[in-house]
Design a protein around this motif. Sequence first.
Motif, short mmCIF file in Angstrom:
data_model
loop_
_atom_site.label_atom_id
_atom_site.label_comp_id
_atom_site.label_asym_id
_atom_site.label_seq_id
_atom_site.Cartn_x
_atom_site.Cartn_y
_atom_site.Cartn_z
N SER A 281 8.74 -1.58 -42.01
CA SER A 281 9.13 -2.31 -43.21
C SER A 281 8.49 -1.68 -44.45
O SER A 281 7.39 -1.13 -44.39
CB SER A 281 8.69 -3.77 -43.09
OG SER A 281 8.94 -4.49 -44.28
N ASP A 283 7.95 -3.79 -46.97
CA ASP A 283 7.27 -4.97 -47.51
C ASP A 283 5.83 -5.04 -47.03
O ASP A 283 5.51 -4.62 -45.91
CB ASP A 283 8.00 -6.25 -47.10
CG ASP A 283 9.37 -6.37 -47.76
OD1 ASP A 283 9.59 -5.70 -48.79
OD2 ASP A 283 10.20 -7.14 -47.24
N LYS A 288 3.63 -10.80 -48.15
CA LYS A 288 4.87 -11.54 -47.87
C LYS A 288 4.87 -12.27 -46.54
O LYS A 288 5.68 -13.18 -46.33
CB LYS A 288 6.07 -10.59 -47.93
CG LYS A 288 6.37 -10.08 -49.33
CD LYS A 288 7.74 -9.46 -49.40
CE LYS A 288 8.11 -9.11 -50.83
NZ LYS A 288 9.49 -8.56 -50.92
N GLU A 290 5.68 -13.73 -43.15
CA GLU A 290 6.92 -13.82 -42.37
C GLU A 290 8.17 -13.57 -43.21
O GLU A 290 9.26 -13.39 -42.66
CB GLU A 290 7.02 -15.20 -41.71
CG GLU A 290 5.93 -15.47 -40.68
CD GLU A 290 5.98 -14.51 -39.49
OE1 GLU A 290 7.06 -13.91 -39.26
OE2 GLU A 290 4.96 -14.37 -38.80
N ASP A 291 8.04 -13.55 -44.53
CA ASP A 291 9.19 -13.22 -45.37
C ASP A 291 9.42 -11.72 -45.48
O ASP A 291 10.43 -11.28 -46.04
CB ASP A 291 8.98 -13.80 -46.78
CG ASP A 291 9.04 -15.32 -46.80
OD1 ASP A 291 9.76 -15.89 -45.95
OD2 ASP A 291 8.35 -15.94 -47.63
N LYS A 293 10.64 -8.14 -44.64
CA LYS A 293 11.89 -7.77 -43.97
C LYS A 293 11.73 -6.49 -43.16
O LYS A 293 11.12 -5.53 -43.62
CB LYS A 293 13.01 -7.61 -44.99
CG LYS A 293 13.37 -8.90 -45.71
CD LYS A 293 14.51 -8.68 -46.69
CE LYS A 293 14.87 -9.98 -47.40
NZ LYS A 293 15.98 -9.78 -48.38
N SER A 295 13.14 -3.08 -41.59
CA SER A 295 14.18 -2.07 -41.79
C SER A 295 14.91 -1.89 -40.46
O SER A 295 14.31 -1.44 -39.47
CB SER A 295 13.55 -0.74 -42.21
OG SER A 295 14.48 0.32 -42.02
N GLN A 296 16.17 -2.24 -40.43
CA GLN A 296 16.91 -2.16 -39.17
C GLN A 296 17.03 -0.73 -38.69
O GLN A 296 16.97 -0.47 -37.48
CB GLN A 296 18.30 -2.78 -39.32
CG GLN A 296 19.02 -2.98 -38.00
CD GLN A 296 18.26 -3.86 -37.03
OE1 GLN A 296 17.81 -4.95 -37.39
NE2 GLN A 296 18.08 -3.41 -35.79
N GLU A 333 7.61 -7.38 -32.92
CA GLU A 333 8.84 -6.58 -32.93
C GLU A 333 8.91 -5.67 -31.71
O GLU A 333 9.97 -5.54 -31.07
CB GLU A 333 8.93 -5.75 -34.21
CG GLU A 333 9.16 -6.55 -35.47
CD GLU A 333 10.51 -7.26 -35.50
OE1 GLU A 333 11.47 -6.75 -34.90
OE2 GLU A 333 10.59 -8.33 -36.14
#
Length: 396
Positions: A281, A283, A288, A290-291, A293, A295-296, A333
């Motif tokens: 990520s 972020d 942040k 749990e907010d 994001k 990167s897929q 993840e």
Amino acid sequence: MAAKVTFFQVGTGDMTLVRLADTSVTSILIDCRIRLGADDPDNEMPDVGRALRDRLQWDANGRPFVNAFLLSHPDLDHCAGLRKHFWLGHPDDYPDDKLDRWEKRILIRELWSSPLVFRRRSKYHLLSEDARAFNAEARRRVRHWRANGWAEDGNRICIMGEDIQGKTDDLGPILVRAGQSFSTIAGENLSAYFTTQLLAPAPHEDDEELEEELTKNESSVIMNIQISASAYSLSKTKFLVGGDAEVLIWERMWGRYQYTPEVLAYDLLLAPHHCSWHTLSYDSWSKKGEDAKVSQAARNALGQARSGATIVSSSVTIVDDDKDPPCIRAKREYEGILEDVDGWFTCTGDLGDKACIDFEVLSGGKVKRLLGAAVLAGSVPSTVAASIPPRAGSGE
């Protein structure tokens, strides 16, 4: 001799040893972190220097050696203790023959270095004393090759990746380009036991300003190493390593290999950057939470786990806090990736007073934790899905 992969408990840092199944037990050391406390017998820190020497071969002169040493990138947590524990210089000048066996510095028969290491000292990239010593040794070996057109053990070097503007064009015989595979270590063809594909670093001529300002993390060497259990193994264990490569690089990996995801597939993954959230990520986890994001594209690149895969975080124990690395969200993840393939996640920080954890490479393309070498907290099967044929992992 069975092929093995050993992860040493070095705190939040990396030191990994690969030993092949050939009769010479060829060794590849990836990074080094031997802290001062690890050398102090009165300190409770595991003696990883002794544990490493316990697993090495010794030459006819009684000198410990590794066949190859890869520095993934020049951060201190990947090269600490290098000057103290390794001989950096011409092998003819080795000065430790009269020292106690366990005090002798380790010879490096072949050095594997990114060319980016050579120009990483700047106002953006400050190098430690150990990193500068590695830099000087890499330059010495390149000069030796240029002067002689060849090199013997102790003077050998392979440059991992091209530099921009043709700066490495004259190094052809000792240069490995991104995307290229090779099976030779220190002059020995080991294709029956080992092959590896270099995935990064790769030059980005379209963005030279970015290239010049890449962080040390983003210049990390990424390799997918294939290891055979024996000369007769039909399938190899795929071991993906990536230093401290962060989200930008893993997005580039997915952009390059999304249509050939098998290039990124693994049975064993060393979690990049010690299970850092910034691998997945842009972020900030601490800001942040749990907010933040994912990167897929980066997750896809790191999501190519094959059936029964193992992911190892070389870090302190991962707890639910706002620190990074290691990061609890990154761990979740990776556990999510492994859930789909019946895999296992572990952390070297959970080893207690053990210096390392050893895995044996199996003929089915999997790895088995050697229980006698290190006992982990918690329950886990001793064999990780060895009977299931390997396949490309999730994220297709």
